[in-house]
Structures are given as C-alpha cells and as structure tokens.
Design an enzyme around this catalytic site. Sequence first.
Site, PDB file in Angstrom:
ATOM      1  N   HIS A  21       0.610  -1.428   0.060  1.00 58.29           N
ATOM      2  CA  HIS A  21      -0.110  -0.100  -0.233  1.00 58.29           C
ATOM      3  C   HIS A  21       0.877   1.293  -0.007  1.00 58.29           C
ATOM      4  CE1 HIS A  21      -3.279  -2.566   2.277  1.00 58.29           C
ATOM      5  NE2 HIS A  21      -3.739  -2.137   1.266  1.00 58.29           N
ATOM      6  N   LYS A  45     -19.231  -3.892  10.649  1.00 57.15           N
ATOM      7  CA  LYS A  45     -18.007  -4.863  10.630  1.00 57.15           C
ATOM      8  C   LYS A  45     -16.926  -4.524  11.555  1.00 57.15           C
ATOM      9  CE  LYS A  45     -17.216  -6.315   6.654  1.00 57.15           C
ATOM     10  NZ  LYS A  45     -17.314  -6.492   5.032  1.00 57.15           N
ATOM     11  N   ARG A  98      -1.613  -5.986  -8.176  1.00 54.77           N
ATOM     12  CA  ARG A  98      -0.501  -6.668  -8.172  1.00 54.77           C
ATOM     13  C   ARG A  98      -0.774  -7.689  -9.255  1.00 54.77           C
ATOM     14  NH1 ARG A  98      -2.620  -7.897  -2.156  1.00 54.77           N
ATOM     15  NH2 ARG A  98      -4.356  -7.613  -3.357  1.00 54.77           N
ATOM     16  N   SER A 135      -3.152  -7.555   3.230  1.00 53.64           N
ATOM     17  CA  SER A 135      -3.514  -7.398   4.535  1.00 53.64           C
ATOM     18  C   SER A 135      -4.077  -8.724   5.171  1.00 53.64           C
ATOM     19  CB  SER A 135      -4.663  -6.431   4.896  1.00 53.64           C
ATOM     20  OG  SER A 135      -4.170  -4.994   4.450  1.00 53.64           O
TER      21      SER A 135
END
Length: 168
Positions: A21, A45, A98, A135
Amino acid sequence: MSERVRRAVCPGSYDPVTLGHLDVIGRAAALHDEVVVAVLHNPAKAGTFTVAERVGFVEHAVAAAGLAGRVRVEAFADRLLVDVCRDVGADVVVKGLRGGTDFAYELPMALMNRHLTGVETVFLPGEPSFGHVSSSLVKEVVRYGGDVGGLVPDEVRDALVDRVRPPG
Ligand code: PNS
C-alpha cells in the site's frame, strides 16, 4: 492565476496497511499535488484493528517516508468512494494492481465509479517484490507464527503479533 490542485484518493480498508500500500501511496504522491488516503470502513463490521489504529499506522508510515506534507489520511464510514472523492475535491482514484486477479476485481468498481460521477481510476503496477503481500495474508501468516518483517511497517508487525497471534 491560481492553478488547479491535482488531488488523488488512495482508498482501501487498510486493515492493516502494508508496504505494498505504502509503495502505491508514495508513487501516487509523486504524480499528484496531494493524496488523500481514504480509510473506508463499515461500522457494522469489526476489523482486526480499529479505524483509529488503521489511520495511525498509515499516518506514522507516511511521516516516516517524509510524505506528510503531501499525503493526508482520513477515515470515512459507510460512504461511496465517489462521494468521498467529491467531498475532498479529487477527480482521480489511484489503485495498485498486483496482477490479473486484482484487475478483475478492480475493473467493475472503476467502471461503476466513472458511471456514477465521472471519477477516473488510475492503476499503478504493483512493485513486484510486494506482489504476494495483502492485509489478509499477513494476518494469516502472523496468526500461525510466521514473520512479516519487511512486508509491513515495524509498528504494524508488532501490533499484529499482539492482536492476532494466539498466546502461548
Ligand atoms: O482494501 P480494500 O478492501 O480492497 O478496499 C476496497 C474499497 C474500500 C476501496 C471498496 O470496497 C470501496 O470503494 N468501498 C466504498 C463503497 C463504494 O463506493 N462501493 C462501490 C464501489 S463501485
């Protein structure tokens, strides 16, 4: 005559930020006058890290990279990305790719965002040495005892060990 500020948004969950990132954020900052790192979240969430923690990790890493003057970090709850862009005065979204899987995921969102307000998405090729970094993967690696040094900021690595690694 005043020139228009070229402002880009780098959106994401950043739960937590990775060096992949940060590579994209730094390269977006080199291409624009200002970058807003938008930490987008759904309050219903629970993430691994609180929104304040996520923002703090990005802010510290941005400052360490000497980018604090050009990059600011803001959290947004339950918002469309296009509305965030309008609110902060950005007409470009910058995302890193990516590989082809990222492109397949990102393309419909880029097209939808352009459909909604005309905001364009610029894709930067991800730095290959971070092509395996996400992540979710770094969390899994830490959970089962692996080392993610060099893939996330040191502060994040230490926080991950505290947060996701079972005691013992
Ligand atoms: O880090 P992530 O989870 O890949 O980030 C995805 C994110 C937060 C950038 C994306 O889900 C998003 O833009 N959410 C905001 C809500 C929205 O605008 N949804 C419609 C997208 S077309």
